[in-house]
Design an enzyme around this catalytic site. Structure first.
Site, short mmCIF file in Angstrom:
data_model
loop_
_atom_site.label_atom_id
_atom_site.label_comp_id
_atom_site.label_asym_id
_atom_site.label_seq_id
_atom_site.Cartn_x
_atom_site.Cartn_y
_atom_site.Cartn_z
N GLU A 254 40.23 39.61 49.14
CA GLU A 254 39.83 39.60 47.53
C GLU A 254 38.82 38.45 47.41
O GLU A 254 39.20 37.29 47.47
CB GLU A 254 40.89 39.40 46.86
CG GLU A 254 42.35 40.27 46.80
CD GLU A 254 41.69 41.87 46.37
OE1 GLU A 254 40.86 42.09 45.50
OE2 GLU A 254 42.36 42.62 46.71
N CYS A 288 37.16 35.51 39.29
CA CYS A 288 36.29 36.30 40.08
C CYS A 288 36.02 37.64 39.03
O CYS A 288 35.12 38.27 39.38
CB CYS A 288 37.09 37.14 41.23
SG CYS A 288 38.71 37.65 40.80
#
Ligand code: NAD
Length: 487
Positions: A254, A288
């Site tokens: 990720e 993010c």
């Protein structure tokens, strides 16, 4: 302030069920970005320490992987109970060490971590597999899900508790064991999480936490021959290094994002402005899933700014423990310096600072950054092309829907994107064409429900695999096919 001897004493690594110092005896200081105080001395783990942790996890996995799914689910619930019992303490440590506001962000992050253990406990009990039709006479074919083995888990500093829980919970529920390396600047709160896990009574070695530089201890666990799989959240650059080191292992990555929030001509501008505030300034932009670019149709640029600016100016930068604070300090100097550099480059190339624009004075550290809005941002600017990870809303205008899609997709990243429109056909037009793992319509890019799939689009630099509820459990188990000849 909130530094207690108890916190200082707990700064040991957790290996094989023991709380230990680094084999070198070295430590490094954990410094609060909010107060500038040293809040703990963290063991500077070595490759030997990391290897010891992997071997403990390997030994533990032999028995842990064989206990029943229902017993593992009960363990996950016990961990959730233990976290509940320390919720306030965990949240305070998180605010102190990471910098996020206690009430609005740190407590919800701990609650999310608790929820991760509860949902993994329930999801794993319903992870059915199949009996398949067989072509061969007398054959019975079925599948089972098995643990992968030892997981190397490497986590970042922006959501240190929830991302650690997001991996640890399904990892344990699935029967794997783990060695976790937290980010150096948020090791204290992850060690506290490990203490809560220890209190829940796990067999020794099931979960290990090794602190220290990622390039040493993270690298060691990612590449070790006894780790079967790696779950990594962090920057794209480090993700690539980890993937190379772990070549051949099962990988869940990720990585970074540079997603836009797109405001179409027919958008509800008040809703889009409200979402922009959350998308750009939650966790001081260190997410993010933050909207790193705000793309606005030129016909609504002025009224959109009129909606946005008063909302941004109402945000309150300050002490994360003060209930009025909506933005705390940035976590570390590197992210503050990157924010400085991106703003400087944008201004040098013609962007206008509508508010903020440089570090705030009058706070205990130099990491307090006011919410910043830049207008006139163009695609050649650094702030458009790269992930900033700071509290900035860079505004770029466009003149057609297809230009908006082209601008949105003009990025090496593809994690989350958001679009605002009142038209269903526009919603699907954009959802189909935006190159991202998640597209939110009429919602902030930061909106994510932890039981739903989350991850980067293939071919981009935002990682691969999916986390979230059942998705992580599927990633963290091997599907084994068993063929039985009954003839
Ligand atoms: P980072 O890549 O610098 O560090 C992440 C982790 O990797 C840390 O624990 C670090 O110690 C470790 N590490 C560093 N070098 C290593 C190496 N050579 N081998 C193994 N481990 C190593 O990232 P960061 O600054 O901590 O986090 C911010 C980044 O994480 C941003 O790019 C952000 O977008 C990304 N992120 C992604 C998600 C997601 O779900 N996609 C979520 C949160 C953060």
């Amino acid at each position: 302030m909130r530094v207690t001897e108890a916190i200082r004493m707990r700064c040991k690594m957790f290996i094989g069920g023991e709380w230990v110092s680094a084999s070198s005896g070295k430590t490094f200081a954990a410094v609060s970005p909010a107060t500038g105080e040293v809040i703990g001395e963290i063991p500077e783990g070595t490759r030997d320490d990391a290897r010891r942790a992997v071997l403990s996890a390997r030994q533990a996995q032999e028995t842990f992987g064989r206990i029943s799914v229902f017993d593992r689910a009960a363990i996950c619930h016990a961990i959730a109970d233990s976290l509940e019992g320390h919720k306030r303490e965990l949240a305070e440590l998180l605010s102190l060490e990471q910098g996020k506001p206690l009430r609005g962000e740190a407590i919800p992050e701990v609650e999310e971590a608790i929820g991760d253990f509860r949902s993994a406990a329930e999801d794993v009990k319903r992870l059915e597999t199949s009996v398949l039709p067989a072509a061969g006479r007398g054959k019975r074919i079925l599948t089972v899900r098995q643990p992968k083995g030892v997981y190397a888990i490497i986590t970042p500093w922006n959501w240190p508790l929830s991302i650690s829980a997001q991996y640890l919970a399904p990892c344990l529920a699935a029967g794997n064991t783990a060695v976790l390396v937290p980010a150096p600047t948020t090791s204290v709160c992850v060690l506290k999480l490990a203490e809560c896990i220890d209190d829940a009574g796990l067999p020794p070695g099931t979960v290990n936490v090794v602190t220290g530089p990622g390039a040493v201890v993270g690298d060691e666990i990612a590449g070790h021959s006894n780790t079967a799989a790696v779950a990594f959240t962090g920057s794209s650059a480090t993700g690539k290094a980890v993937a190379a080191r772990a070549a051949g292992k099962s990988l869940l990555l990720e990585l970074g994002g540079n997603g836009p929030l797109i405001v179409l001509a027919d958008a509800d501008l008040a809703a889009a402005a409200e979402a922009t505030v959350s998308a750009c300034f939650l966790n001081a932009g260190q997410s993010c899933s933050a909207a790193e670019r705000i793309l606005v149709h030129e016909s609504v640029a002025v009224p959109f700014m009129n909606e946005l600016m008063p909302r941004v100016l109402r945000l309150c930068l300050g002490d994360p423990f003060d209930a009025r604070t909506t933005i705390g300090p940035l976590n570390n100097e590197a992210v503050a310096a990157k924010t400085d550099a991106h703003i400087r480059d944008a201004v040098e190339h013609g962007a206008a600072v509508m508010c903020g624009g440089s570090r705030a004075n009058g706070f205990p550290t130099r990491l307090f950054y006011p919410p910043t809005v830049l207008s006139g941002v163009t695609p050649t600017m650094l702030i458009f092309r790269e992930e900033t990870f700071g509290p900035v809303a860079p505004i770029t205008t466009f003149s057609s829907d297809d230009e908006a899609i082209e601008l949105a997709n003009r990025s090496s990243y593809g994690l989350l994107m958001a679009v605002f429109t009142k038209t269903l056909s526009n919603a699907f037009y954009f959802a189909d064409r935006l190159e991202a793992g998640v597209v939110n319509v009429n919602e902030s890019s930061n909106y994510w429900e932890p039981h739903t799939p989350f991850g980067g689009k293939a071919g981009k630099e935002s990682g691969f695999g999916r986390v979230g509820g059942r998705s992580t459990l599927l990633e963290m188990t091997d599907l084994k096919t068993i063929v039985i000849n009954t003839d």
